[in-house]
Design a protein around this motif. Structure first.
Motif, PDB file in Angstrom:
ATOM      1  N   ASP A 155       0.707  -0.960   0.167  1.00  0.00           N
ATOM      2  CA  ASP A 155      -0.502   0.069   0.309  1.00  0.00           C
ATOM      3  C   ASP A 155       0.832   1.045   0.352  1.00  0.00           C
ATOM      4  O   ASP A 155       0.489   1.802  -0.074  1.00  0.00           O
ATOM      5  CB  ASP A 155      -0.653  -0.028   0.998  1.00  0.00           C
ATOM      6  CG  ASP A 155      -2.525  -1.438   0.881  1.00  0.00           C
ATOM      7  OD1 ASP A 155      -2.707  -1.193  -0.090  1.00  0.00           O
ATOM      8  OD2 ASP A 155      -2.197  -1.813   2.309  1.00  0.00           O
ATOM      9  N   TRP A 156       2.233   0.561   0.903  1.00  0.00           N
ATOM     10  CA  TRP A 156       3.165   1.986   0.920  1.00  0.00           C
ATOM     11  C   TRP A 156       3.136   2.976  -0.611  1.00  0.00           C
ATOM     12  O   TRP A 156       3.476   4.222  -0.256  1.00  0.00           O
ATOM     13  CB  TRP A 156       4.109   2.061   1.047  1.00  0.00           C
ATOM     14  CG  TRP A 156       3.691   1.762   2.576  1.00  0.00           C
ATOM     15  CD1 TRP A 156       3.646   0.618   3.392  1.00  0.00           C
ATOM     16  CD2 TRP A 156       3.249   2.632   3.818  1.00  0.00           C
ATOM     17  NE1 TRP A 156       3.139   0.241   4.935  1.00  0.00           N
ATOM     18  CE2 TRP A 156       3.278   1.955   4.896  1.00  0.00           C
ATOM     19  CE3 TRP A 156       3.396   4.276   3.912  1.00  0.00           C
ATOM     20  CZ2 TRP A 156       2.917   2.221   6.452  1.00  0.00           C
ATOM     21  CZ3 TRP A 156       2.792   4.720   5.098  1.00  0.00           C
ATOM     22  CH2 TRP A 156       2.384   3.803   6.682  1.00  0.00           C
ATOM     23  N   THR A 157       2.981   1.811  -1.642  1.00  0.00           N
ATOM     24  CA  THR A 157       3.438   2.759  -2.797  1.00  0.00           C
ATOM     25  C   THR A 157       2.093   2.610  -3.728  1.00  0.00           C
ATOM     26  O   THR A 157       2.209   3.134  -5.458  1.00  0.00           O
ATOM     27  CB  THR A 157       4.088   1.592  -3.967  1.00  0.00           C
ATOM     28  OG1 THR A 157       3.885   0.442  -3.622  1.00  0.00           O
ATOM     29  CG2 THR A 157       5.505   1.357  -3.607  1.00  0.00           C
ATOM     30  N   ASP A 158       0.772   2.648  -2.941  1.00  0.00           N
ATOM     31  CA  ASP A 158      -0.455   3.065  -4.129  1.00  0.00           C
ATOM     32  C   ASP A 158      -0.948   4.186  -3.520  1.00  0.00           C
ATOM     33  O   ASP A 158      -0.976   4.746  -2.486  1.00  0.00           O
ATOM     34  CB  ASP A 158      -1.583   1.843  -3.542  1.00  0.00           C
ATOM     35  CG  ASP A 158      -2.420   1.792  -4.226  1.00  0.00           C
ATOM     36  OD1 ASP A 158      -2.837   2.758  -4.452  1.00  0.00           O
ATOM     37  OD2 ASP A 158      -3.547   0.512  -4.060  1.00  0.00           O
ATOM     38  N   THR A 159      -1.164   5.152  -4.356  1.00  0.00           N
ATOM     39  CA  THR A 159      -1.951   6.195  -4.342  1.00  0.00           C
ATOM     40  C   THR A 159      -3.637   6.436  -3.746  1.00  0.00           C
ATOM     41  O   THR A 159      -3.590   6.662  -3.252  1.00  0.00           O
ATOM     42  CB  THR A 159      -2.056   7.321  -5.647  1.00  0.00           C
ATOM     43  OG1 THR A 159      -2.962   6.755  -6.471  1.00  0.00           O
ATOM     44  CG2 THR A 159      -1.135   7.819  -6.096  1.00  0.00           C
ATOM     45  N   GLY A 160      -4.036   4.874  -3.434  1.00  0.00           N
ATOM     46  CA  GLY A 160      -5.526   5.087  -2.924  1.00  0.00           C
ATOM     47  C   GLY A 160      -5.074   4.956  -1.205  1.00  0.00           C
ATOM     48  O   GLY A 160      -6.306   5.080  -0.753  1.00  0.00           O
TER      49      GLY A 160
END
Lengths: 222, 385
Positions: A155-160
């Motif tokens: 998630d740390w690389t996900d803009t979500g």
């Protein structure tokens, strides 16, 4: 005119910095920014539970609240909003995190708005926040914002994740700005269960007109 | 002001020697400790009540009667007598008997008991602990003040024409302390009857006790027993004393670390900071004890826990020497010079007789010949109309 708000971040992360703290900080920053837009000044105070680990363990087994733990409790008592963030261990919130909240008086956090956040190494833990942590905060009678935050490694690389942080932060600001806690406490405090000396030592009202008080003064038991 | 020692009667392994005393050894030791308390000039010895190992004190009045017989001036008391699991009728009888045998040198402290499994052993339920305690005491209070009692309550068989014998010595009931850590109803009951209130003061930060004592004082005045300053307050405390501070800390630490209640928890230094525990030189114990009256107001009785956590008898006796010879005399002098003149005198039988009768002789009840019951006819005693 701006209104001053206290936001308290509670992090049970273990490294410095930890991803758990990082997630909480991002929420806090977002809350501060959104607050400014709405003419609210938000002061952020952070409690690192790692530094209180010994005092938390002592409090659980002996009721003794150490000086630093007391400081953290007082900060929460005066908080207008809370961001509570923990790593997930063995499919649950960190024991340090739950221990800390289990020490608090049952009525310390009544009606306070809270953002819940958790971090984990795998997305399989994603429901820990909604399935487990919400129950604890419901017991404490806080009002948890609808958006739960969870960050697995990917998630740390996900803009979500940013989008969800924005949502949660706005929900918190909306609750703080609406004065939800104040309304509930001003108008309904007496309807919640209290113990003598609870709410961080502030709850000192004694109902002399109870069955037990009449019994204490020589009356009959019902 | 009265000074004394109280024991919970734990039989704990000595963590230094590894020895656990037998029940026989501990019971012998407690009698020696009580005798020592008198020898070194203390005023009070109190024992707890427990009905489960590792405690020995299940029958406090038996022990206290024995101690009273072996001493001359010492007041014997409890810490606490269980007002929940004991039948109040038995408390009335046993403690009145003790009062006679001790020639008035006794009082008692009531507590509820917080060990859930004990309650059903005596046919009770801990969930009803508070109303049970309050109702039981309402009855006990009457049993010592009315020759013939008709009574009906929720928790006990009704009484019809019951006389608790013997009547209290000089017809003056034993003085009662109500012990409580956090229950306003108990403080209210103590205030309503004008009884004493005791804060054990050992486990929690002082703020908890300050609130409750303040409430008790206000209610004591409200019920017209005197001013807030005249309410009767007792406090617990805990000390380990050595001539040199560093010796006290070194000697007591292993016992602290393994103590049944707080051992394996907070560091001793933190505990000393947060609670009334003093571990140090006589002067340090004096200084800390002198702060109590600043927090709680002037009070009547200071009890110290000195015998617990496996401390060997020899050490406890030595502690009592230091307490009685180097700490308490200074405390008496200092407190007397600082005390508010309005402060109530500590309760003694002689004082209470004087309050009730002035210079007149005390009532000495003499029963009429047995007529089988107290329900029909008047009082069972000759002096009643």
């Amino acid at each position: 005119m701006t209104t001053q708000f206290q936001l308290v971040v509670v992090s049970a992360g273990t490294s410095d910095p930890s991803s758990t703290r990082l997630l909480a900080d991002r929420v806090a920053q977002r809350v501060a920014t959104l607050g400014t837009q709405k003419k609210l000044t938000v002061d952020v105070q952070t409690i690192e539970l790692r530094e209180l680990a010994g005092e938390i363990a002592n409090a659980l087994v002996s009721n003794h609240i150490g000086a630093r733990l007391q400081k953290a409790i007082t900060a929460l008592q005066h908080a207008d909003g809370i961001v509570a963030s923990t790593p997930v261990y063995k499919a649950g919130a960190s024991g340090l995190f739950t221990s800390f909240f289990q020490i608090l008086d049952n009525d310390l956090l009544i009606a306070k708005p809270v953002v819940l956040a958790a971090t984990a190494g795998t997305a399989r833990h994603a429901l820990v926040v909604d399935d487990q942590m919400r129950g604890l905060f419901a017991y404490l009678r806080t009002v948890v914002v609808p958006t739960s935050l969870f960050a697995a490694t990917e998630d740390w690389t996900d803009t979500g994740l940013n989008k969800r942080i924005d949502r949660a932060a706005l929900e918190l600001v909306a609750l703080m700005a609406a004065g939800f806690e104040k309304t509930v406490r001003d108008e309904s405090w007496g309807r919640y269960q209290h113990e003598f000396g609870s709410a961080g030592g502030t709850e000192l009202s004694i109902d002399l007109d109870s069955d037990l008080m009449r019994l204490a003064a020589g009356g009959a038991a019902n | 002001m009265q000074f004394g020692v109280f024991s919970v009667s734990d039989i704990t392994r000595d963590p230094v020697s590894g020895e656990t005393p037998s029940e026989a050894e501990r019971i012998d030791a407690i009698v020696q400790i009580a005798e020592k308390a008198e020898e070194v000039g203390l005023d009070v010895f109190a024992i707890g009540e427990h009905h489960n190992p590792p405690f020995f004190s299940s029958a406090p009045t038996t022990l206290l009667a024995h101690i009273a017989a072996k001493t001359k001036k010492l007041i014997v008391s409890t810490a606490t007598t269980l007002i929940t699991t004991n039948d109040p009728v038995r408390i009335a009888e046993e403690y009145a008997m003790l009062q006679h045998l001790a020639k008035g040198r006794m009082d008692l402290m009531l507590g509820r008991g917080n060990t859930a499994p004990v309650y059903p052993w005596f046919g009770q339920d801990i969930r009803q602990s508070l109303p049970l305690a309050l109702e039981n005491y309402n009855l006990l209070h009457r049993l010592w003040r009315e020759d013939v009692v008709d009574w009906e309550g929720k928790f006990r068989t009704p009484l019809q024409g019951f006389t608790s014998t013997p009547r209290p010595l000089d017809d003056v009931p034993p003085f009662v302390w109500h012990g409580s850590i956090r229950t306003p109803e108990i403080a209210e009951q103590a205030a309503y009857y004008g009884d004493g209130f005791f804060a054990n003061n050992i486990f929690w930060p002082k703020e908890h006790y300050m609130r409750l004592i303040k409430f008790y004082r206000q209610r004591y005045a409200h019920y017209g027993h005197g001013t807030e300053k005249q309410a009767v307050v007792g406090l617990g405390g805990q000390a380990y004393i050595a001539k040199r501070s560093q010796d006290a800390i070194k000697e007591f630490r292993p016992y602290f670390n393994e103590a049944p209640v707080y051992g394996h928890g907070p560091k001793m230094e933190d505990f000393m900071e947060m609670t009334p525990l003093s571990v140090g030189s006589p002067q340090e114990v004096i200084d800390k004890t002198l702060t109590f009256r600043e927090h709680f107001g002037d009070y009547q009785r200071q009890m110290f826990l000195m015998d617990h956590a496996g401390l060997p008898l020899k050490t406890v006796l030595n502690q009592l020497d230091l307490l009685g010879e180097e700490v308490v005399p200074v405390l008496r002098k200092e407190i007397e010079s600082r005390q508010d003149p309005e402060t109530a005198k500590p309760p003694t039988h002689a004082l209470r007789v004087k309050e009730k009768y002035g210079d007149k002789p005390a009532r000495q009840p003499r029963p009429n010949a047995n007529r089988g019951d107290n329900v029909t006819g008047g009082s069972p005693y000759q002096d009643a109309e």
